[in-house]
Design an enzyme around this catalytic site. Sequence first.
Site, PDB file in Angstrom:
ATOM      1  N   ARG A 126      41.142  39.732  28.013  1.00 35.86           N
ATOM      2  CA  ARG A 126      40.701  40.217  29.352  1.00 35.86           C
ATOM      3  C   ARG A 126      41.510  41.538  29.393  1.00 35.86           C
ATOM      4  NH1 ARG A 126      41.707  35.728  32.871  1.00 35.86           N
ATOM      5  NH2 ARG A 126      41.090  37.177  34.828  1.00 35.86           N
ATOM      6  N   LYS A 182      43.785  41.990  43.282  1.00 36.07           N
ATOM      7  CA  LYS A 182      42.656  42.496  43.764  1.00 36.07           C
ATOM      8  C   LYS A 182      41.838  41.732  44.582  1.00 36.07           C
ATOM      9  CE  LYS A 182      40.351  43.231  39.842  1.00 36.07           C
ATOM     10  NZ  LYS A 182      41.259  42.573  38.704  1.00 36.07           N
ATOM     11  N   ARG A 184      48.185  30.613  37.792  1.00 35.05           N
ATOM     12  CA  ARG A 184      47.051  30.825  38.889  1.00 35.05           C
ATOM     13  C   ARG A 184      46.132  29.612  38.759  1.00 35.05           C
ATOM     14  NH1 ARG A 184      43.332  35.949  39.318  1.00 35.05           N
ATOM     15  NH2 ARG A 184      42.393  35.389  37.322  1.00 35.05           N
ATOM     16  N   ARG A 239      34.004  48.617  36.770  1.00 36.27           N
ATOM     17  CA  ARG A 239      35.031  48.404  35.567  1.00 36.27           C
ATOM     18  C   ARG A 239      34.731  49.118  34.418  1.00 36.27           C
ATOM     19  NH1 ARG A 239      37.212  42.161  35.481  1.00 36.27           N
ATOM     20  NH2 ARG A 239      37.068  42.215  37.589  1.00 36.27           N
TER      21      ARG A 239
HETATM   22  P1  ADP Z   1      39.822  39.464  36.758  1.00 36.43           P
HETATM   23  O1  ADP Z   1      39.826  40.745  37.339  1.00 36.43           O
HETATM   24  O2  ADP Z   1      41.102  38.705  36.865  1.00 36.43           O
HETATM   25  O3  ADP Z   1      39.466  39.648  35.382  1.00 36.43           O
HETATM   26  P2  ADP Z   1      37.472  38.504  37.808  1.00 36.43           P
HETATM   27  O4  ADP Z   1      37.161  37.353  38.891  1.00 36.43           O
HETATM   28  O5  ADP Z   1      37.376  39.891  38.670  1.00 36.43           O
HETATM   29  O6  ADP Z   1      38.692  38.314  37.313  1.00 36.43           O
HETATM   30  O7  ADP Z   1      36.339  38.575  36.779  1.00 36.43           O
HETATM   31  C1  ADP Z   1      36.249  37.498  35.960  1.00 36.43           C
HETATM   32  C2  ADP Z   1      35.109  37.976  34.831  1.00 36.43           C
HETATM   33  O8  ADP Z   1      33.796  38.301  35.278  1.00 36.43           O
HETATM   34  C3  ADP Z   1      35.613  38.951  33.711  1.00 36.43           C
HETATM   35  O9  ADP Z   1      36.464  38.842  32.994  1.00 36.43           O
HETATM   36  C4  ADP Z   1      34.485  39.640  33.288  1.00 36.43           C
HETATM   37  O10 ADP Z   1      33.630  39.054  32.316  1.00 36.43           O
HETATM   38  C5  ADP Z   1      33.195  39.558  34.306  1.00 36.43           C
HETATM   39  N1  ADP Z   1      33.246  40.639  35.351  1.00 36.43           N
HETATM   40  C6  ADP Z   1      33.461  40.793  36.623  1.00 36.43           C
HETATM   41  N2  ADP Z   1      33.412  42.161  37.114  1.00 36.43           N
HETATM   42  C7  ADP Z   1      32.829  42.580  36.088  1.00 36.43           C
HETATM   43  C8  ADP Z   1      32.428  43.933  35.936  1.00 36.43           C
HETATM   44  N3  ADP Z   1      32.431  44.851  36.946  1.00 36.43           N
HETATM   45  N4  ADP Z   1      31.677  44.343  34.781  1.00 36.43           N
HETATM   46  C9  ADP Z   1      31.726  43.433  33.838  1.00 36.43           C
HETATM   47  N5  ADP Z   1      32.040  42.209  33.736  1.00 36.43           N
HETATM   48  C10 ADP Z   1      32.643  41.925  35.005  1.00 36.43           C
END
Ligand code: ADP
Length: 252
Positions: free
Chosen positions: A198, A38, A154, A115
């Site tokens: 996750r 993403k 990564r 999400r």
């Molecule tokens: P990935 O998609 O690889 O899990 P991100 O960098 O997008 O990594 O997100 C890292 C962390 O940030 C997630 O595991 C979560 O804890 C938090 N996070 C990110 N976006 C959201 C969201 N829309 N709602 C809730 N938590 C989020």
Amino acid sequence: MMTARQTSSHFPRAITGMAAEQPPARIVIFIGAPGSGKGTQSSLLSSRYDIPCISTGMILRDEAKKNTPVGFRLRQTMASGALVDDQTVCDAVVSRIRDSYEQGKASLILDGFPRTVSQAKRLNDELKALGIPGPLVIHLDVPDHVLLQRLARRRQCATCGAVYNLASKTSKNGARCQFDGGALVERDDDSEGVVARRLTSYRRETLPVIEYFRKNDSANGIYRRIDGNLEATAIASEVCDLMRFADTAMAA
Ligand code: ADP
């Protein structure tokens, strides 16, 4: 809790080698599991069309670095692999969408949002209130074994957050970030146990969001699945095709 600001891309146009194109007025959402690409695709598209990108992961990581009660709570939640609460994330994203809209920029890329179904509904309400058309939702679909391999390899620049993969030449043998020379480190939440959590959150909370958008196709924007197990450039080219398709669909 967070000040309104947009998160910029880590792929300067000079690096991607692409010229900015006329931005179409719409919200583009990249949705997929952790490690599905993403962030990479958001950055490429942001550079190509000169559309600002909001990455909830980056916003939350920045906020988590602060020595405040909120920063402490975010550090704990993210390090455990759980999702941050809907209210915190929605408030942060919605304020940025409003800011961007007020500055005359209706187009935005959302990386990592929504999400949960509750976040998707809040976004839907917000777009309706602002008169912004339904989003173009791009689902990057990647098999689990590939996700696990990607996340294990990564690395991220400790200073600017640019993403690297240990399998590529630029990040081998103690290499440093090509943008600012920062050290390349593993993200706290990329360790094996946290990745498993996750992925569980993704299946439980985010797969229903994909279903929500898929069912709402045409009534609430456009949903398309892309095979995320291709070269990043091949995916980027499919994304551009989709942008053109969405332009035509909107004009019709
Ligand atoms: P990935 O998609 O690889 O899990 P991100 O960098 O997008 O990594 O997100 C890292 C962390 O940030 C997630 O595991 C979560 O804890 C938090 N996070 C990110 N976006 C959201 C969201 N829309 N709602 C809730 N938590 C989020």
